[in-house]
Design a protein around this motif. Structure first.
Motif, PDB file in Angstrom:
ATOM      1  N   ILE A   6     -16.499   6.355   6.896  1.00  0.00           N
ATOM      2  CA  ILE A   6     -16.400   7.383   5.838  1.00  0.00           C
ATOM      3  C   ILE A   6     -16.439   8.570   6.494  1.00  0.00           C
ATOM      4  O   ILE A   6     -15.970   9.797   5.808  1.00  0.00           O
ATOM      5  N   GLY A   7     -16.721   8.966   7.841  1.00  0.00           N
ATOM      6  CA  GLY A   7     -16.401  10.265   8.375  1.00  0.00           C
ATOM      7  C   GLY A   7     -17.766  10.725   8.987  1.00  0.00           C
ATOM      8  O   GLY A   7     -18.991  10.293   8.497  1.00  0.00           O
ATOM      9  N   ASP A   8     -18.016  11.395  10.031  1.00  0.00           N
ATOM     10  CA  ASP A   8     -19.030  12.120  10.713  1.00  0.00           C
ATOM     11  C   ASP A   8     -19.759  13.112   9.785  1.00  0.00           C
ATOM     12  O   ASP A   8     -20.959  13.284  10.242  1.00  0.00           O
ATOM     13  N   ASN A   9     -19.285  13.596   9.198  1.00  0.00           N
ATOM     14  CA  ASN A   9     -19.820  14.721   8.553  1.00  0.00           C
ATOM     15  C   ASN A   9     -20.018  14.408   6.780  1.00  0.00           C
ATOM     16  O   ASN A   9     -20.080  15.248   5.960  1.00  0.00           O
ATOM     17  N   ALA A  10     -20.104  13.148   6.464  1.00  0.00           N
ATOM     18  CA  ALA A  10     -20.522  12.747   5.202  1.00  0.00           C
ATOM     19  C   ALA A  10     -21.702  13.089   4.786  1.00  0.00           C
ATOM     20  O   ALA A  10     -22.586  13.200   5.583  1.00  0.00           O
ATOM     21  N   PRO A  11     -22.073  13.303   3.583  1.00  0.00           N
ATOM     22  CA  PRO A  11     -21.261  13.159   2.300  1.00  0.00           C
ATOM     23  C   PRO A  11     -20.263  14.435   2.248  1.00  0.00           C
ATOM     24  O   PRO A  11     -19.660  14.368   1.143  1.00  0.00           O
ATOM     25  N   GLU A  12     -20.665  15.525   2.748  1.00  0.00           N
ATOM     26  CA  GLU A  12     -19.768  16.742   2.536  1.00  0.00           C
ATOM     27  C   GLU A  12     -18.452  16.706   2.782  1.00  0.00           C
ATOM     28  O   GLU A  12     -17.522  17.074   1.945  1.00  0.00           O
ATOM     29  N   ILE A  13     -18.017  16.029   3.979  1.00  0.00           N
ATOM     30  CA  ILE A  13     -16.713  15.993   4.268  1.00  0.00           C
ATOM     31  C   ILE A  13     -16.473  14.251   4.504  1.00  0.00           C
ATOM     32  O   ILE A  13     -17.134  13.753   5.291  1.00  0.00           O
ATOM     33  N   VAL A  14     -15.478  13.696   3.665  1.00  0.00           N
ATOM     34  CA  VAL A  14     -15.393  12.193   3.786  1.00  0.00           C
ATOM     35  C   VAL A  14     -13.953  11.811   4.193  1.00  0.00           C
ATOM     36  O   VAL A  14     -13.184  12.814   3.812  1.00  0.00           O
ATOM     37  N   ASN A  15     -13.710  10.938   4.813  1.00  0.00           N
ATOM     38  CA  ASN A  15     -12.372  10.182   4.857  1.00  0.00           C
ATOM     39  C   ASN A  15     -11.765   9.783   3.560  1.00  0.00           C
ATOM     40  O   ASN A  15     -12.547   9.090   2.820  1.00  0.00           O
ATOM     41  N   VAL A  16     -10.591   9.875   3.106  1.00  0.00           N
ATOM     42  CA  VAL A  16     -10.071   9.487   2.037  1.00  0.00           C
ATOM     43  C   VAL A  16      -8.808   8.928   2.628  1.00  0.00           C
ATOM     44  O   VAL A  16      -8.124   9.181   3.184  1.00  0.00           O
ATOM     45  N   ILE A  17      -8.613   7.448   2.329  1.00  0.00           N
ATOM     46  CA  ILE A  17      -7.403   6.576   2.477  1.00  0.00           C
ATOM     47  C   ILE A  17      -6.493   6.883   1.256  1.00  0.00           C
ATOM     48  O   ILE A  17      -6.932   6.212   0.350  1.00  0.00           O
ATOM     49  N   ILE A  18      -5.372   7.286   1.596  1.00  0.00           N
ATOM     50  CA  ILE A  18      -4.457   7.598   0.443  1.00  0.00           C
ATOM     51  C   ILE A  18      -3.745   6.061   0.232  1.00  0.00           C
ATOM     52  O   ILE A  18      -3.290   5.393   1.013  1.00  0.00           O
ATOM     53  N   GLU A  19      -3.873   5.826  -1.157  1.00  0.00           N
ATOM     54  CA  GLU A  19      -3.352   4.476  -1.717  1.00  0.00           C
ATOM     55  C   GLU A  19      -2.119   4.804  -2.435  1.00  0.00           C
ATOM     56  O   GLU A  19      -1.137   4.188  -2.098  1.00  0.00           O
ATOM     57  N   THR A  20      -2.307   5.820  -3.226  1.00  0.00           N
ATOM     58  CA  THR A  20      -1.040   6.019  -4.286  1.00  0.00           C
ATOM     59  C   THR A  20      -0.734   7.591  -4.206  1.00  0.00           C
ATOM     60  O   THR A  20      -1.581   8.215  -4.447  1.00  0.00           O
ATOM     61  N   SER A  21       0.554   7.898  -3.711  1.00  0.00           N
ATOM     62  CA  SER A  21       0.778   9.325  -3.859  1.00  0.00           C
ATOM     63  C   SER A  21       1.038   9.412  -5.292  1.00  0.00           C
ATOM     64  O   SER A  21       1.755   8.950  -6.128  1.00  0.00           O
ATOM     65  N   ARG A  22       1.152  10.921  -5.566  1.00  0.00           N
ATOM     66  CA  ARG A  22       1.308  11.459  -6.930  1.00  0.00           C
ATOM     67  C   ARG A  22       2.775  11.157  -7.396  1.00  0.00           C
ATOM     68  O   ARG A  22       3.523  11.004  -6.363  1.00  0.00           O
ATOM     69  N   ARG A  23       3.027  10.970  -8.513  1.00  0.00           N
ATOM     70  CA  ARG A  23       4.326  10.927  -9.156  1.00  0.00           C
ATOM     71  C   ARG A  23       4.750   9.388  -9.097  1.00  0.00           C
ATOM     72  O   ARG A  23       5.699   9.120  -9.291  1.00  0.00           O
ATOM     73  N   SER A  24       3.996   8.442  -8.336  1.00  0.00           N
ATOM     74  CA  SER A  24       4.485   7.001  -8.284  1.00  0.00           C
ATOM     75  C   SER A  24       3.882   6.290  -9.493  1.00  0.00           C
ATOM     76  O   SER A  24       2.698   6.512  -9.978  1.00  0.00           O
ATOM     77  N   HIS A  25       4.909   5.532  -9.934  1.00  0.00           N
ATOM     78  CA  HIS A  25       4.591   4.643 -10.894  1.00  0.00           C
ATOM     79  C   HIS A  25       3.868   3.344 -10.669  1.00  0.00           C
ATOM     80  O   HIS A  25       3.449   2.566 -11.119  1.00  0.00           O
ATOM     81  N   ASN A  26       4.060   3.057  -9.099  1.00  0.00           N
ATOM     82  CA  ASN A  26       3.350   1.993  -8.512  1.00  0.00           C
ATOM     83  C   ASN A  26       1.940   2.312  -8.059  1.00  0.00           C
ATOM     84  O   ASN A  26       1.824   3.247  -7.498  1.00  0.00           O
ATOM     85  N   LYS A  27       1.079   1.318  -8.476  1.00  0.00           N
ATOM     86  CA  LYS A  27      -0.444   1.487  -8.337  1.00  0.00           C
ATOM     87  C   LYS A  27      -0.738   0.594  -7.012  1.00  0.00           C
ATOM     88  O   LYS A  27      -0.745  -0.587  -7.020  1.00  0.00           O
ATOM     89  N   TYR A  28      -1.123   1.317  -5.845  1.00  0.00           N
ATOM     90  CA  TYR A  28      -1.456   0.572  -4.568  1.00  0.00           C
ATOM     91  C   TYR A  28      -2.954   0.299  -4.452  1.00  0.00           C
ATOM     92  O   TYR A  28      -3.742   1.430  -4.889  1.00  0.00           O
ATOM     93  N   GLU A  29      -3.450  -0.416  -3.771  1.00  0.00           N
ATOM     94  CA  GLU A  29      -5.057  -0.413  -3.497  1.00  0.00           C
ATOM     95  C   GLU A  29      -5.141  -1.303  -2.187  1.00  0.00           C
ATOM     96  O   GLU A  29      -4.301  -2.330  -1.707  1.00  0.00           O
ATOM     97  N   MET A  30      -6.027  -0.707  -1.484  1.00  0.00           N
ATOM     98  CA  MET A  30      -6.228  -1.264  -0.193  1.00  0.00           C
ATOM     99  C   MET A  30      -7.192  -2.572  -0.319  1.00  0.00           C
ATOM    100  O   MET A  30      -8.249  -2.395  -0.962  1.00  0.00           O
ATOM    101  N   ASP A  31      -6.782  -3.810   0.406  1.00  0.00           N
ATOM    102  CA  ASP A  31      -7.534  -4.986   0.357  1.00  0.00           C
ATOM    103  C   ASP A  31      -8.923  -4.824   1.301  1.00  0.00           C
ATOM    104  O   ASP A  31      -8.545  -4.493   2.489  1.00  0.00           O
ATOM    105  N   LYS A  32      -9.808  -5.114   0.642  1.00  0.00           N
ATOM    106  CA  LYS A  32     -11.346  -4.768   1.562  1.00  0.00           C
ATOM    107  C   LYS A  32     -11.276  -5.795   2.725  1.00  0.00           C
ATOM    108  O   LYS A  32     -11.827  -5.551   3.855  1.00  0.00           O
ATOM    109  N   ASP A  33     -10.709  -6.803   2.559  1.00  0.00           N
ATOM    110  CA  ASP A  33     -10.927  -7.714   3.722  1.00  0.00           C
ATOM    111  C   ASP A  33      -9.698  -7.611   4.887  1.00  0.00           C
ATOM    112  O   ASP A  33     -10.142  -7.908   6.017  1.00  0.00           O
ATOM    113  N   THR A  34      -8.675  -7.178   4.656  1.00  0.00           N
ATOM    114  CA  THR A  34      -7.671  -7.073   5.440  1.00  0.00           C
ATOM    115  C   THR A  34      -7.338  -5.853   6.023  1.00  0.00           C
ATOM    116  O   THR A  34      -6.949  -5.602   7.055  1.00  0.00           O
TER     117      THR A  34
END
Length: 169
Positions: free
Chosen positions: A8-36
């Motif tokens: 999550i990041g060393d300064n959470a909850p004020e500063i958090v890591n965000v893993i980008i899954e889907t860039s704006r303007r994309s019609h494809n919805k991506y999602e990170m698999d929790k296991d892999t």
């Protein structure tokens, strides 16, 4: 290194890591698999309401929301970020959303070192028109599937920080 090893990041909850899954303007919805830790194509959106200028869409590792997934985040940034990139983000608040009868909040964040958004410190700093456009997009993006999504307003930074604390795993 796998994305599942990103915390999550060393300064959470004020500063958090965000893993980008889907860039704006994309019609494809991506999602990170929790296991892999691999980002998969989740679905192709059925409408043109694809958060077109709302921001890039991702997840906060090390959290678990009421819907059983990591907390979602919408990143306000001038230049879109590709899928799989980790961005250190300052939390501004969140959109109160219910999807399929489950709370599915969307954190609103900016890159912590982005000088264009330095003055954004709370959800009240985000333009009302942007919030209305994002709300409209999320209220209707599942219409063709016959599913209902509810937006119940916006929560400020303090409420968002509490949400993150409750969601830590």
């Amino acid at each position: 290194m796998s994305l599942k090893n990103v915390g999550i990041g060393d300064n959470a909850p004020e500063i958090v890591n965000v893993i980008i899954e889907t860039s704006r303007r994309s019609h494809n919805k991506y999602e990170m698999d929790k296991d892999t830790g691999v980002i998969f194509l989740d679905r192709v959106q059925q409408t043109f309401l694809n958060n077109s200028d709302g921001g890039d869409y991702g997840m906060v590792p090390g959290t678990l929301g009421e819907d059983g997934d990591a907390l979602d985040a919408i990143l306000l940034i001038n230049e879109s970020v590709p899928s799989g990139i980790v961005v250190r983000c300052r939390v501004l608040g969140y959109m109160k959303m219910v999807d399929d009868n489950e709370n599915d909040e969307k954190l609103i964040v900016v890159a912590d070192d982005d000088e264009f958004y330095r003055h954004y410190q709370d959800i009240t700093d985000v333009p009302e028109h942007w919030k209305k456009a994002v709300q409209h997009s999320f209220e209707h993006y599942k219409d063709l599937k016959g599913k209902k999504v509810e937006i119940n307003g916006w929560a400020n930074k303090a409420e968002a920080l509490e949400l993150i604390k409750r969601s830590l795993i």
